[in-house]
Design an enzyme around this catalytic site. Structure first.
Site, PDB file in Angstrom:
ATOM      1  N   GLY A 179     -24.405   5.088  -2.713  1.00 34.83           N
ATOM      2  CA  GLY A 179     -25.384   5.806  -3.508  1.00 34.83           C
ATOM      3  C   GLY A 179     -24.836   7.032  -4.217  1.00 34.83           C
ATOM      4  O   GLY A 179     -25.554   7.667  -5.001  1.00 34.83           O
ATOM      5  N   LYS A 180     -23.571   7.340  -3.994  1.00 33.67           N
ATOM      6  CA  LYS A 180     -23.047   8.591  -4.562  1.00 33.67           C
ATOM      7  C   LYS A 180     -22.856   8.544  -6.073  1.00 33.67           C
ATOM      8  O   LYS A 180     -22.676   9.582  -6.710  1.00 33.67           O
ATOM      9  CB  LYS A 180     -21.740   8.979  -3.885  1.00 33.67           C
ATOM     10  CG  LYS A 180     -20.593   8.001  -4.065  1.00 33.67           C
ATOM     11  CD  LYS A 180     -19.404   8.456  -3.230  1.00 33.67           C
ATOM     12  CE  LYS A 180     -18.259   7.460  -3.267  1.00 33.67           C
ATOM     13  NZ  LYS A 180     -17.157   7.867  -2.361  1.00 33.67           N
ATOM     14  N   GLY A 237     -17.522   1.486  -2.859  1.00 30.03           N
ATOM     15  CA  GLY A 237     -18.092   2.816  -2.681  1.00 30.03           C
ATOM     16  C   GLY A 237     -19.399   3.025  -3.406  1.00 30.03           C
ATOM     17  O   GLY A 237     -20.125   4.000  -3.143  1.00 30.03           O
ATOM     18  N   TYR A 254       0.833  -1.199   0.000  1.00 27.41           N
ATOM     19  CA  TYR A 254       0.000   0.000   0.000  1.00 27.41           C
ATOM     20  C   TYR A 254       0.870   1.254   0.000  1.00 27.41           C
ATOM     21  O   TYR A 254       1.636   1.494   0.930  1.00 27.41           O
ATOM     22  CB  TYR A 254      -0.915   0.023   1.223  1.00 27.41           C
ATOM     23  CG  TYR A 254      -2.010  -1.023   1.224  1.00 27.41           C
ATOM     24  CD1 TYR A 254      -2.232  -1.844   0.123  1.00 27.41           C
ATOM     25  CD2 TYR A 254      -2.830  -1.202   2.327  1.00 27.41           C
ATOM     26  CE1 TYR A 254      -3.232  -2.804   0.128  1.00 27.41           C
ATOM     27  CE2 TYR A 254      -3.838  -2.155   2.342  1.00 27.41           C
ATOM     28  CZ  TYR A 254      -4.035  -2.956   1.239  1.00 27.41           C
ATOM     29  OH  TYR A 254      -5.024  -3.907   1.239  1.00 27.41           O
ATOM     30  N   SER A 304     -13.906  -4.030   0.808  1.00 23.38           N
ATOM     31  CA  SER A 304     -14.925  -3.333  -0.001  1.00 23.38           C
ATOM     32  C   SER A 304     -16.339  -3.771   0.351  1.00 23.38           C
ATOM     33  O   SER A 304     -17.127  -4.137  -0.538  1.00 23.38           O
ATOM     34  CB  SER A 304     -14.667  -3.524  -1.499  1.00 23.38           C
ATOM     35  OG  SER A 304     -13.684  -2.620  -1.954  1.00 23.38           O
ATOM     36  N   PRO A 305     -16.714  -3.726   1.626  1.00 28.32           N
ATOM     37  CA  PRO A 305     -18.084  -4.108   1.999  1.00 28.32           C
ATOM     38  C   PRO A 305     -19.141  -3.153   1.439  1.00 28.32           C
ATOM     39  O   PRO A 305     -20.326  -3.487   1.424  1.00 28.32           O
ATOM     40  CB  PRO A 305     -18.060  -4.058   3.533  1.00 28.32           C
ATOM     41  CG  PRO A 305     -16.981  -3.075   3.860  1.00 28.32           C
ATOM     42  CD  PRO A 305     -15.934  -3.289   2.809  1.00 28.32           C
ATOM     43  N   LEU A 306     -18.709  -1.980   0.965  1.00 29.07           N
ATOM     44  CA  LEU A 306     -19.640  -1.006   0.386  1.00 29.07           C
ATOM     45  C   LEU A 306     -19.615  -1.045  -1.143  1.00 29.07           C
ATOM     46  O   LEU A 306     -19.960  -0.080  -1.809  1.00 29.07           O
ATOM     47  CB  LEU A 306     -19.316   0.402   0.872  1.00 29.07           C
ATOM     48  CG  LEU A 306     -19.215   0.558   2.395  1.00 29.07           C
ATOM     49  CD1 LEU A 306     -18.928   2.000   2.764  1.00 29.07           C
ATOM     50  CD2 LEU A 306     -20.483   0.073   3.082  1.00 29.07           C
ATOM     51  N   LEU A 331     -22.238   1.363  -3.255  1.00 34.47           N
ATOM     52  CA  LEU A 331     -23.432   1.174  -2.433  1.00 34.47           C
ATOM     53  C   LEU A 331     -23.732   2.355  -1.517  1.00 34.47           C
ATOM     54  O   LEU A 331     -24.786   2.386  -0.874  1.00 34.47           O
ATOM     55  CB  LEU A 331     -23.301  -0.113  -1.604  1.00 34.47           C
ATOM     56  CG  LEU A 331     -23.378  -1.406  -2.424  1.00 34.47           C
ATOM     57  CD1 LEU A 331     -22.956  -2.606  -1.584  1.00 34.47           C
ATOM     58  CD2 LEU A 331     -24.793  -1.607  -2.968  1.00 34.47           C
TER      59      LEU A 331
END
Length: 323
Positions: A215-216, A211, A53, A206-208, A213
């Site tokens: 909604g953006k 990014g 990283y 990446s549980p979202l 999910l």
């Protein structure tokens, strides 16, 4: 924040993890400091990083913060080895020499005498037994406490766990880290069954849904988002198609009915899914992190979970088995 055991091991971690993929690039050191302080103040302990990283910069920043802001014993450091960028090309090298060199670098950059959870970052070309022997060496030397794998598919996860279980004295594989969200449920087919069969913990990244999910992206790609960044657009783009939009819309509808944000709904779905130990959050600022800390005592109603299962790929057989 509540804690969970990582599989059947004695390692206890917070049930949310703080990811550092963007540290040193999209997350400035001052923001990283504020993130780590707030996360630990809220009872968080698991911080996930990797030698790759920021070409080591994420570990350097974390190491400085552990010397100046947060006591080392309040943090469970999970880092990874065997993957990096050479001449602008992604290179996987899981040979014994490369892994142990990565470990030495991680210990130096983090300013610590041990790694709590050391993970193979990817499946490589080196013989698996050679890679796993490097883990045994690191644990025997006291440099590593627990071991895991990252981005292994189901049969690879099972093969690694079986090899380590086959002979007394080898280090068990304690955890598996894979992508898992309402937009990425492939892990339910083979990886999560393998994790459960071998008593491992699951650390979803990446549980979202990268990014999406949150909604953006429902009305385009906002300026300043990962989808708008030249070095991250490729990462977000696969989830901007029609199917993902329908799942994201369903999450937004559920959020409206529950007085939550779509991101909170998406996180709760993953956090409380079968076999999950701790989703890893890639928040870049405290403002992004705060809503996830606010739902510590929240759960999704069973009917909402079932509806989200249906719209994102069908019933979760593992959830059904638990019921």
């Amino acid at each position: 924040m509540r804690r969970r055991a990582v599989g059947h091991s004695g390692l206890q971690v917070s049930r949310l993890g703080l990811g550092t993929l963007t540290w040193g690039r999209d997350t400035r050191p001052d923001d990283a400091r504020a993130l780590l302080r707030r996360f630990v103040d809220a009872g968080g302990s698991l911080v996930d990083t990797a030698s790759a990283y920021g070409s080591g910069e994420a570990e350097r920043i974390l190491g400085r913060l552990l010397r100046s802001d947060v006591p080392r014993d309040q943090v469970v450091i999970a880092t990874k080895a065997g993957f990096g960028i050479r001449d602008r090309e992604r290179v996987v090298d899981t040979s014994r020499g490369a892994l142990l060199a990565d470990l030495r670098g991680s210990l130096r950059r983090l300013g610590t005498d041990h790694i709590d959870l050391w993970q193979l970052h990817a499946w490589g070309q080196a013989p698996l037994e050679e890679s796993l022997a490097a883990i045994d060496t690191a644990v025997s030397a006291g440099d590593v406490r627990y071991a895991g794998v990252s981005n292994f598919v189901g049969w690879q996860t099972a093969q690694a766990a079986t090899w380590q279980n086959a002979f007394p004295g080898r280090t068990p594989i304690t955890s598996a880290q894979v992508e898992y969200s309402l937009l990425a449920r492939r892990a339910e087919v083979e990886v999560i069954p393998a994790v459960r069969a071998f008593g491992m913990g699951l650390l979803p990244w990446s549980p979202l849904g990268r990014g999406v999910l949150t909604g953006k992206y429902r009305r385009g790609i906002p300026t300043g988002s990962r989808g708008a960044a030249s070095h991250f657009s490729w990462f977000v783009e696969p989830y901007l198609e029609a199917r993902s939009r329908s799942v994201t819309d369903a999450v937004a509808v559920a959020a409206d009915g529950l007085d939550l944000t779509p991101a909170q709904v998406a996180l709760l779905w993953v956090r409380d899914a079968p076999a999950v130990t701790a989703p890893l959050l890639g928040a870049r600022t405290v403002a992004q992190l705060e809503p996830y800390l606010e739902v510590e005592d929240s759960t999704l109603p069973a009917e909402i979970v079932a509806a989200l299962d249906d719209v994102s790929g069908g019933p979760n057989a593992l959830r059904t088995a638990e019921d």
